[in-house]
Each structure stands twice: as structure tokens, then as C-alpha cells.
Design a protein around this motif. Structure first.
Motif, short mmCIF file in Angstrom:
data_model
loop_
_atom_site.label_atom_id
_atom_site.label_comp_id
_atom_site.label_asym_id
_atom_site.label_seq_id
_atom_site.Cartn_x
_atom_site.Cartn_y
_atom_site.Cartn_z
N THR A 131 0.87 -1.20 0.08
CA THR A 131 0.13 0.02 -0.01
C THR A 131 0.90 1.07 0.06
O THR A 131 0.30 2.47 -0.24
CB THR A 131 -0.98 0.08 1.20
N LYS A 132 1.98 0.94 0.32
CA LYS A 132 3.23 2.39 0.35
C LYS A 132 3.81 2.60 -1.03
O LYS A 132 4.18 3.75 -1.33
CB LYS A 132 3.96 2.07 1.36
N ARG A 133 4.09 1.47 -1.67
CA ARG A 133 4.57 1.81 -3.13
C ARG A 133 3.76 2.41 -4.21
O ARG A 133 2.45 2.40 -4.07
CB ARG A 133 5.13 0.36 -3.64
N ASP A 134 4.20 3.00 -5.10
CA ASP A 134 3.70 3.58 -6.40
C ASP A 134 4.21 2.98 -7.47
O ASP A 134 4.75 3.62 -8.52
CB ASP A 134 3.65 5.16 -6.34
N ASP A 135 4.45 1.38 -7.71
CA ASP A 135 5.02 1.04 -8.89
C ASP A 135 3.89 0.00 -9.56
O ASP A 135 2.65 0.09 -9.28
CB ASP A 135 6.36 0.31 -8.45
N ASP A 136 4.21 -0.55 -10.61
CA ASP A 136 3.27 -1.51 -11.29
C ASP A 136 2.71 -2.47 -10.45
O ASP A 136 1.83 -3.22 -10.99
CB ASP A 136 4.01 -2.04 -12.67
N PHE A 137 3.32 -2.83 -9.49
CA PHE A 137 3.01 -4.15 -8.48
C PHE A 137 2.19 -3.35 -7.22
O PHE A 137 2.05 -4.18 -6.38
CB PHE A 137 4.12 -4.73 -7.95
N SER A 138 1.77 -2.05 -7.31
CA SER A 138 1.28 -1.48 -6.05
C SER A 138 -0.13 -1.54 -5.95
O SER A 138 -0.98 -1.74 -6.91
CB SER A 138 1.77 -0.03 -6.01
N PHE A 139 -0.79 -1.50 -4.74
CA PHE A 139 -2.28 -1.18 -4.47
C PHE A 139 -2.81 -0.24 -5.24
O PHE A 139 -3.80 -0.61 -5.88
CB PHE A 139 -2.59 -1.02 -2.95
N SER A 140 -2.04 1.12 -5.58
CA SER A 140 -2.75 2.03 -6.12
C SER A 140 -2.66 1.66 -7.62
O SER A 140 -3.90 2.07 -8.40
CB SER A 140 -1.89 3.26 -6.19
N GLN A 141 -1.97 0.91 -8.21
CA GLN A 141 -2.06 0.35 -9.84
C GLN A 141 -3.00 -0.50 -9.79
O GLN A 141 -4.02 -0.36 -10.69
CB GLN A 141 -0.69 -0.15 -10.10
N HIS A 142 -3.41 -1.51 -8.93
CA HIS A 142 -4.37 -2.41 -8.83
C HIS A 142 -5.78 -1.84 -8.64
O HIS A 142 -6.69 -2.32 -9.52
CB HIS A 142 -4.16 -3.57 -8.04
N GLN A 143 -5.80 -0.88 -7.65
CA GLN A 143 -6.88 -0.28 -7.55
C GLN A 143 -7.52 0.84 -8.82
O GLN A 143 -8.90 0.43 -9.35
CB GLN A 143 -6.93 0.71 -6.27
N ALA A 144 -6.55 1.22 -9.59
CA ALA A 144 -7.01 1.85 -10.62
C ALA A 144 -7.22 0.90 -11.85
O ALA A 144 -8.31 1.42 -12.52
CB ALA A 144 -5.74 2.89 -11.06
N LEU A 145 -6.75 -0.24 -11.91
CA LEU A 145 -6.87 -1.15 -13.03
C LEU A 145 -8.36 -1.88 -12.82
O LEU A 145 -9.34 -1.81 -13.62
CB LEU A 145 -6.14 -2.28 -12.94
N PHE A 146 -8.82 -1.83 -11.49
CA PHE A 146 -10.10 -2.62 -11.06
C PHE A 146 -10.96 -1.29 -11.34
O PHE A 146 -12.34 -1.76 -11.98
CB PHE A 146 -9.92 -2.79 -9.54
N GLN A 147 -10.75 -0.30 -11.07
CA GLN A 147 -11.95 0.93 -11.05
C GLN A 147 -12.23 1.23 -12.63
O GLN A 147 -13.32 1.33 -13.03
CB GLN A 147 -11.32 2.13 -10.32
N GLN A 148 -10.92 1.09 -13.40
CA GLN A 148 -11.23 1.51 -14.80
C GLN A 148 -11.90 0.19 -15.51
O GLN A 148 -12.18 0.28 -17.05
CB GLN A 148 -9.87 1.68 -15.54
N PHE A 149 -11.92 -1.05 -15.18
CA PHE A 149 -12.19 -2.11 -15.71
C PHE A 149 -13.74 -2.00 -15.99
O PHE A 149 -14.57 -1.76 -15.06
CB PHE A 149 -12.04 -3.59 -15.02
N THR A 150 -14.21 -2.25 -17.11
CA THR A 150 -15.75 -2.24 -17.49
C THR A 150 -16.40 -3.42 -17.98
O THR A 150 -17.59 -3.31 -18.01
CB THR A 150 -15.57 -1.25 -19.13
#
Length: 166
Positions: A131-150
């Protein structure tokens, strides 16, 4: 309609276990992104993105129905437009660490159980930083992927949720 499922989340979240269950349940081809994301160098380094993408494209061309799992935000973003379903394994960090401690030997990732066990302290730290990282393996990347998935999507927050209707 053929199911095309992506499963993503932190290391130790149960991605591989769920993907194997979905593979059996729906007769899907299974791709673990770990098997194509890394070069066989010491220390390990990522393959060029284009090389991994080409391998993924070949897998998808060879299989009408599939489940692809991993923690690679860049590779998952590549696959996402072709997926019909997404599962975000959003388990608490401590549960992911517990799962990592109890995982069986993964021979497709490590040459021996001893090598896998030697890597455990690094893996536990890696999981803790999710949850602290901001890389391709991070929570923020996964959360964005999930939110954008249609397509159809499910967020799992514990080890065994019911996904039978998924």
C-alpha cells in the motif's frame, strides 16, 4: 461467451489458487504472468515489456477462454481490454503474509523449496510495502485497474469468498 478472466492483487493474496480453481471450474487455459515477466538472470530482472506482451498475445491467440493472473500492473493493463471478467484480490497485508508463509513450493518459480524459503523474508517485506509503493505492483495500480475495468468484476477481501456466479 468464453470467459476471459484477469486475477490480480498483492503477492500472497491467493491469485494462483483462485486462478487454478477458475481454470478447473470453467475449463480455462491458465497463464501465471510470473512465468513470462522475468529474465533468467541473477539477480532476476524484468524482460522487456514488448517481449512479455508478445508472449501474452500468443497465449490469448492460442486460447479462446482463459484466466491470466499476476501482480504486474503494466501487463494486466495490456490484457484488460480483452478480458470479460476481473477479480481484484484485495486481502489485508497480514493475511497475504500469512498465505506467503504457508505456500507450498512453487517449482515454476524456484529451483528448490530451500531457495523459495530463503526468499521469504524479502517477500514478506515486499508484501508489507504494497500500500506504500507506487509502482506497477502496487495497491494504487491495482485499484486503478479495477476501477477502470468495464466488464464483470469482483473484489475479494478474504481468502474464500463465494464466486460461484462469477
Amino acid at each position: 461467451m468464453h470467459k476471459k478472466i484477469i486475477v490480480f492483487g498483492n503477492s500472497g493474496s491467493g491469485k494462483s489458487t483462485l486462478a487454478k480453481t477458475l481454470q478447473k471450474q470453467h475449463q480455462l487455459a491458465h497463464l501465471d504472468l510470473d512465468t513470462l515477466a522475468w529474465q533468467t538472470t541473477e539477480p532476476p530482472s524484468r524482460k522487456p515489456l514488448s517481449e512479455s506482451q508478445a508472449a501474452i498475445n500468443q497465449f490469448m491467440a492460442d486460447n479462446e477462454a482463459w484466466v491470466i493472473e499476476g501482480c504486474y500492473g503494466d501487463l494486466l493493463a495490456w490484457v484488460s481490454p480483452q478480458a470479460s471478467h476481473a477479480v481484484f484480490m484485495n486481502l489485508p497485508v497480514d493475511l497475504c503474509q500469512q498465505n506467503a508463509r504457508s505456500r507450498p513450493w512453487e517449482p515454476h518459480k524456484y529451483p528448490s523449496k530451500a531457495k523459495q524459503d530463503a526468499n521469504l523474508p524479502m517477500l514478506l517485506d515486499w508484501i508489507a510495502q504494497y500500500t506504500k509503493r507506487d509502482d506497477d505492483f502496487s495497491f494504487s495500480q491495482h485499484q486503478a485497474l479495477f476501477q477502470q475495468f468495464t466488464g464483470s468484476k469482483l473484489m475479494m477481501v478474504e481468502n474464500w469468498q463465494d464466486f460461484s456466479d462469477f
